[in-house]
Design an enzyme around this catalytic site. Structure first.
Site: not given
Ligand code: ASP
Length: 325
Positions: A189, A241
Site C-alpha cells: 500500500t 497495515g
Molecule cells: N491497509 C491496507 C488494507 O487493509 C493493506 C496494506 O496496507 O498493505 O487494505
C-alpha cells in the site's frame, strides 16, 4: 511563503526482512522511493501545494509495479483487482475517496476528483466509475493492473494463510521450494503526507488491499481517520497495515485527537497508537505523519516499512528495515 516544506512517503509495511532481499533488490526499492520523494519535494520547492505533492507522489507510486496500488495491485480471491484510495486537504478538511474501483489507472486521482467535483466524500463501484469517466479520468482494462507475480502470490496465500498483507504474502516464500513469487517483488500500500511553503498539510493513501480478500472487502485506506487523515491543526497522516485494525481503532484520528486534546507531540501520539494501541486490535503496520512545524514521523510495528522523506534543501532519506536503511 514561510513554512519549510517537506514530504514523506511509504510503500507499505509488513514482513520485510533483510535476509529476503538481495542488495540489488534493495537498491531497486530505495531508488524508486528516492526518485518519487524527490519528485514530490521538487514540486513543493517550487511553491506547489501539499495537495498537489501528495497527488503526484501517490500517482507515481501507483504507476510503479513494485508497490501494491494501481499497476501491480494484489488480487481478491476471485482473481480480480479492486482498489481503494483517499486524499485529504488539511487546510479545508475536505476529502475524497473511492473504494472497490477496478479500472481507473490512478485511484488517488479518482479520490481527488470525488473531492473536487462531487458533493460527496466516498464513492464506490460502478457509480464511482461512471462519475469518474465523465470527469475524464484515465481508464484501463483489468489486465493493465495484472502482474504474474501478484497472481502467484494469491495462489500461495489461498493455499497457506488466508488474507494477507502483501509483504507477508511475499514472505511466505520458503527456501525449500521454488518461489511462486519472484522474491524481488514485494508490494505495498502506498501513501504520502506533505507540508507546503504556505503552511498547509495534505495526505493521500492508495491500495490494492490485502491478498486473497473477498470481493467487495474495503480496508482502511479510503476511511478517513483510519487510513488517511489531514488537518492543519494537527497533522497529515497515512497508514499501512492490517486495515481492519486501523478501522476499528480509528488509528489516525486517534493520533490527531491525542495531539489536539492532550497536547501531545506528533511523535508521542503516533508512537502511542502504533506501538501500544494497534497491538490491542492485533494491528500490524505503520504510519507516516508530518505536522505543521515540519516534524516527520515514520513508526511501524512490523519488520520493515518502505519509507522515505525529504525536506526542501536537504537530501532525500529512504529506508526499508526497522534498523537503519
Ligand atoms: N491497509 C491496507 C488494507 O487493509 C493493506 C496494506 O496496507 O498493505 O487494505
Amino acid at each position: 511563503m514561510s513554512a519549510r516544506a517537506a514530504i514523506a512517503i511509504h510503500g507499505g509495511a509488513g514482513t520485510i526482512l533483510r535476509s529476503n532481499l538481495t542488495a540489488e533488490q534493495e537498491g531497486r526499492y530505495l531508488h524508486a522511493l528516492q526518485a518519487i520523494v524527490t519528485a514530490g519535494n521538487d514540486l513543493l520547492a517550487q511553491g506547489g501545494s501539499a495537495l498537489d505533492a501528495v497527488s503526484l507522489a501517490v500517482s507515481l507510486l501507483e504507476d510503479c509495479p513494485l508497490f501494491n496500488a494501481g499497476k501491480g495491485a494484489v488480487f481478491t480471491n476471485a482473481g480480480t483487482m479492486e482498489m481503494d484510495a483517499a486524499i485529504m486537504d488539511g487546510k479545508t478538511r475536505r476529502a475524497g475517496a473511492v473504494a472497490c474501483i477496478q479500472h481507473v489507472r490512478n485511484p488517488v486521482q479518482a479520490a481527488r476528483a470525488v473531492m473536487e467535483h462531487s458533493p460527496h466524500v466516498l464513492m464506490v463501484g460502478k457509480g464511482a466509475e461512471e462519475f469518474l469517466r465523465k470527469h475524464g479520468l484515465q481508464f484501463e482494462d483489468q489486465s493493465y493492473f495484472y502482474t504474474e507475480e501478484r497472481h502467484a502470490q494469491l495462489q500461495r496465500a489461498s493455499q497457506e494463510s488466508g488474507v494477507l498483507l502483501d509483504h507477508d504474502a511475499a514472505s511466505l516464500l520458503t527456501t525449500t521450494e521454488p518461489a511462486p513469487l519472484d522474491p524481488d517483488k514485494k508490494f505495498g500500500t502506498v501513501g504520502a503526507v506533505a507540508l507546503d511553503v504556505h503552511g498547509n498539510l495534505a495526505a493521500a493513501t492508495s491500495t490494492g488491499g490485502m491478498t486473497n480478500k473477498l470481493p467487495g472487502r474495503v480496508g482502511d485506506t479510503p476511511m478517513l481517520g483510519a487510513g488517511c487523515y489531514a488537518d492543519n491543526q494537527t497533522a497529515a497522516l497515512s497508514a499501512t497495515g492490517t486495515g481492519e485494525a486501523f478501522m476499528r481503532s480509528l488509528a489516525l484520528h486517534d493520533i490527531a485527537a491525542q495531539m489536539q486534546y492532550l497536547g501531545l507531540s506528533l511523535e508521542q501520539a503516533a508512537n502511542n497508537v502504533v506501538m501500544n494501541k494497534l497491538p490491542l486490535y492485533e494491528g500490524q503496520g505503520g504510519i507516516i505523519g508530518i505536522d505543521r512545524l515540519g516534524n516527520i514521523v515514520l513508526p511501524f510495528n512490523t519488520e520493515g516499512m518502505y519509507r522515505a522523506y525529504q525536506r526542501t534543501g536537504e537530501e532525500a532519506f529512504a529506508a526499508i528495515y526497522a534498523k537503519s536503511g
